[in-house]
Design a protein around this motif. Sequence first.
Motif, PDB file in Angstrom:
ATOM      1  N   LEU A 439       0.836  -1.212   0.000  1.00  0.00           N
ATOM      2  CA  LEU A 439       0.000   0.000   0.000  1.00  0.00           C
ATOM      3  C   LEU A 439       0.864   1.254   0.000  1.00  0.00           C
ATOM      4  O   LEU A 439       0.470   2.305  -0.480  1.00  0.00           O
ATOM      5  N   LEU A 440       2.079   1.119   0.519  1.00  0.00           N
ATOM      6  CA  LEU A 440       3.010   2.256   0.550  1.00  0.00           C
ATOM      7  C   LEU A 440       3.810   2.340  -0.742  1.00  0.00           C
ATOM      8  O   LEU A 440       4.286   3.403  -1.137  1.00  0.00           O
ATOM      9  N   LEU A 441       3.966   1.183  -1.409  1.00  0.00           N
ATOM     10  CA  LEU A 441       4.831   1.139  -2.610  1.00  0.00           C
ATOM     11  C   LEU A 441       3.989   1.216  -3.881  1.00  0.00           C
ATOM     12  O   LEU A 441       4.021   0.317  -4.731  1.00  0.00           O
ATOM     13  N   ARG A 442       3.246   2.293  -4.033  1.00  0.00           N
ATOM     14  CA  ARG A 442       2.367   2.417  -5.204  1.00  0.00           C
ATOM     15  C   ARG A 442       3.194   2.857  -6.422  1.00  0.00           C
ATOM     16  O   ARG A 442       4.197   3.576  -6.274  1.00  0.00           O
ATOM     17  N   HIS A 443       2.724   2.455  -7.634  1.00  0.00           N
ATOM     18  CA  HIS A 443       3.512   2.857  -8.826  1.00  0.00           C
ATOM     19  C   HIS A 443       3.514   4.381  -8.941  1.00  0.00           C
ATOM     20  O   HIS A 443       4.451   4.987  -9.450  1.00  0.00           O
ATOM     21  N   ILE A 553      -3.348   1.994   5.274  1.00  0.00           N
ATOM     22  CA  ILE A 553      -1.882   2.106   5.362  1.00  0.00           C
ATOM     23  C   ILE A 553      -1.447   1.871   6.818  1.00  0.00           C
ATOM     24  O   ILE A 553      -0.545   1.079   7.090  1.00  0.00           O
ATOM     25  N   ASN A 554      -2.169   2.501   7.759  1.00  0.00           N
ATOM     26  CA  ASN A 554      -1.800   2.313   9.182  1.00  0.00           C
ATOM     27  C   ASN A 554      -1.979   0.858   9.587  1.00  0.00           C
ATOM     28  O   ASN A 554      -1.139   0.284  10.281  1.00  0.00           O
ATOM     29  N   ARG A 555      -3.100   0.237   9.087  1.00  0.00           N
ATOM     30  CA  ARG A 555      -3.322  -1.167   9.442  1.00  0.00           C
ATOM     31  C   ARG A 555      -2.177  -2.025   8.883  1.00  0.00           C
ATOM     32  O   ARG A 555      -1.668  -2.917   9.545  1.00  0.00           O
ATOM     33  N   GLN A 556      -1.715  -1.676   7.649  1.00  0.00           N
ATOM     34  CA  GLN A 556      -0.638  -2.481   7.043  1.00  0.00           C
ATOM     35  C   GLN A 556       0.632  -2.358   7.882  1.00  0.00           C
ATOM     36  O   GLN A 556       1.317  -3.340   8.153  1.00  0.00           O
ATOM     37  N   ASN A 558       0.731  -1.735  11.061  1.00  0.00           N
ATOM     38  CA  ASN A 558       0.519  -2.531  12.302  1.00  0.00           C
ATOM     39  C   ASN A 558       0.703  -4.018  12.024  1.00  0.00           C
ATOM     40  O   ASN A 558       1.304  -4.741  12.807  1.00  0.00           O
ATOM     41  N   ASN A 559       0.209  -4.468  10.866  1.00  0.00           N
ATOM     42  CA  ASN A 559       0.368  -5.894  10.504  1.00  0.00           C
ATOM     43  C   ASN A 559       1.842  -6.265  10.443  1.00  0.00           C
ATOM     44  O   ASN A 559       2.259  -7.320  10.914  1.00  0.00           O
ATOM     45  N   ILE A 560       2.630  -5.361   9.858  1.00  0.00           N
ATOM     46  CA  ILE A 560       4.066  -5.639   9.732  1.00  0.00           C
ATOM     47  C   ILE A 560       4.678  -5.745  11.127  1.00  0.00           C
ATOM     48  O   ILE A 560       5.454  -6.656  11.425  1.00  0.00           O
ATOM     49  N   LYS A 561       4.253  -4.815  12.001  1.00  0.00           N
ATOM     50  CA  LYS A 561       4.794  -4.853  13.384  1.00  0.00           C
ATOM     51  C   LYS A 561       4.390  -6.177  14.036  1.00  0.00           C
ATOM     52  O   LYS A 561       5.193  -6.844  14.688  1.00  0.00           O
ATOM     53  N   LYS A 562       3.107  -6.591  13.790  1.00  0.00           N
ATOM     54  CA  LYS A 562       2.613  -7.834  14.396  1.00  0.00           C
ATOM     55  C   LYS A 562       3.461  -9.009  13.889  1.00  0.00           C
ATOM     56  O   LYS A 562       3.920  -9.857  14.656  1.00  0.00           O
TER      57      LYS A 562
END
Length: 628
Positions: A439-443, A553-556, A558-562
């Motif tokens: 979600l952060l790495l958009r084209h 984006i925030n949820r993503q 958090n998922n990475i942190k999880k």
Amino acid sequence: MLFCEENFDIAVIGAGHAGIEASLAAARIGCKVVVFTINVDFIGNCPCNPSIGGTAKGHLVREIDALGGEMAKTTDACSLQSRLLNASKGPAVHSLRAQIDRRHYGEIMKKKLEIQKNLYIKQTEIVDILRDPKENCFFLKTRTDVKYKVKSVILSTGTYMGGKIFIGKTSFNSGPDGIFPAMFLKKSLEKFGVEFKRFKTGTPARILKSSVNFEKMIPQFGDKKALAFSFETNSSEIKNHSLCFITWTNEKTKDVVLKNLSKSVLYSRETKGIGPRYCPSIEEKFLRFKDKERHQVFVEPCGLNTDEMYLQGLSSSLPEDVQVLLYSTISGLENAHIVRCAYAIEYDVVDPLQLTKSLEFKNVPMLFCAGQVAGSSGYEEAAAQGILVGINSARKILKKPCITLNRQNSYIGTLVDDMTTKGVTDPYRIMTSRSEYRLLLRHSNADERLTPIGREVGLISDERWKRFQKKLRLKELEMKRVKSTFIFPSKRNDETLKSFAISKIESKIKIIDLLKRPEINYKVLKALKVSDVNISKDILDQVEIEIKYEGYINRQINNIKKTQRYLCRKIPNDINYKKIKGLRLEAVEKLSQMRPTNIAKASEISGVNPADISVLIIWLMKLSKKAL
Ligand SMILES: Cc1cc2nc3c(=O)[nH]c(=O)nc-3n(C[C@H](O)[C@H](O)[C@H](O)COP(=O)(O)OP(=O)(O)OC[C@H]3O[C@@H](n4cnc5c(N)ncnc54)[C@H](O)[C@@H]3O)c2cc1C
């Protein structure tokens, strides 16, 4: 030995997609570069599909452009048709794909190499590499007995090293498109302790346009408002010149293929190569997807000055007579005349676990590797590695620290991390599901993520940097404006919203909060006269995406942190991965085969993507809740 060329810093072996970006970057950063190729008329050759981009590959092309590379600009200059894929889905998977004039692409790239200061092209085959640790240099030997003394070497030999072609029972040593292979270099590299794998890939036939019945097919048009690949190209310059056409295989096609399977390279004892999982041949498709009644075939133009048409989706290594038979079963291809038949190519690949994150050999300093020979598949993947090694080889010579791109800032970083930490079991193809940060790495925001790095290494000109900074300033201003500007309920606003079938606003609301509503976009804001018309659409698109997707984006994140918190979580020995919903087929196969003991080990397996790890963690959490 006749004579030795002495005054080059870097030698790039290969002028394909990796070698081009590597040599241009290194020369532009200030090193003197010689680039070798077996045939200069095939610089930037596209031996497979005449297109650039596609899902996730389009992200790579934009990232190369953001760093100061050439692939995007050249694609824009020879684009035949442009489409934004996944446009109906979220912005994370929007990706551009352009049908290109294959020959013109190569010509433009050849010219760019020819006019580049500090860069010299040489048509010859490198047959030997020697290292002189005392002088801290390499000696390269050519097929014609010339020696080159250089400080650093970039290996980007594509599918040529040990190249072997398979068409039915016929096989012979060759590179793609009838160019001779590189049969000596592997031995030389093995002296450095370099370990190799054997991979293969395949390509479909090219047929004559006049032998196709297009009326029996569905035309595929480019986008009305075509988008440019390069942040430096004005999208209004991108024109759709050509159509592609869609048809399908059928039961008869399946019959012909399955009856002749034994004649395919798949069943040849001669081949040891492993093929690309995500670019299967038509034989593999009929074997792997037995329940599928038909497979899509795209009939694509190869250029404006050629009548060759490319059969996307029909890659094969069946004998030519069987190829004629199988095309004759397909609607519109009944009388197809083959100009170049389909074939498979097997070639030597360096195991990328031997490379650092800057794609330098861990045991051979100043020797770098990029592209298909490093274990990837695709022009875009090759070019992405090429620009990275070009930058790093030059920076090492100029005694500057290497740059490493990472999973947080780019697909290039994700690709390199996957290949050098997980290794490759088949030619590596980039996919959005490989990134936990997609979600952060958009084209569309590749420039924000990477142009500052391109500037730091010296690949972004002052003019371009000024334009980029102006864009950032305008975006910041717009973000500030929508955060501080209210819109009030009024009869006029109600009517405007009504014209978009949107309910009226009851009380004053900040524009940013209005934009969070899925039905509101800048087109509506413009009609409400609360949008700044002086700001370009691509900037407004970024503002809108960041506002609308803030929650995701925030949820993503958090998922990475999880995931990071769960890395030590144990996986039960008797786990049945087939029973876990949401795991991709490749992940089920690899996890069942490797049986990792915990999440960390599972995430190190090649082909197990971050999305699979999230599914596994959720499954384990449910399991532990049930146990309580
Ligand atoms: C038949 C075929 C099918 C393919 N199918 C697919 C597919 O389905 N999907 C996909 O994504 N990709 C596919 N590809 C792969 C891929 O797209 C390309 O191979 C891509 O061109 C890789 O870029 P590269 O820069 O690594 O190497 P290449 O573009 O292959 O360039 C290699 C360069 O190295 C030079 N070279 C090699 N050895 C030497 C030497 N010893 N001395 C001097 N010069 C040397 C060559 O002359 C050439 O300039 C296919 C490729 C082929 C050949």
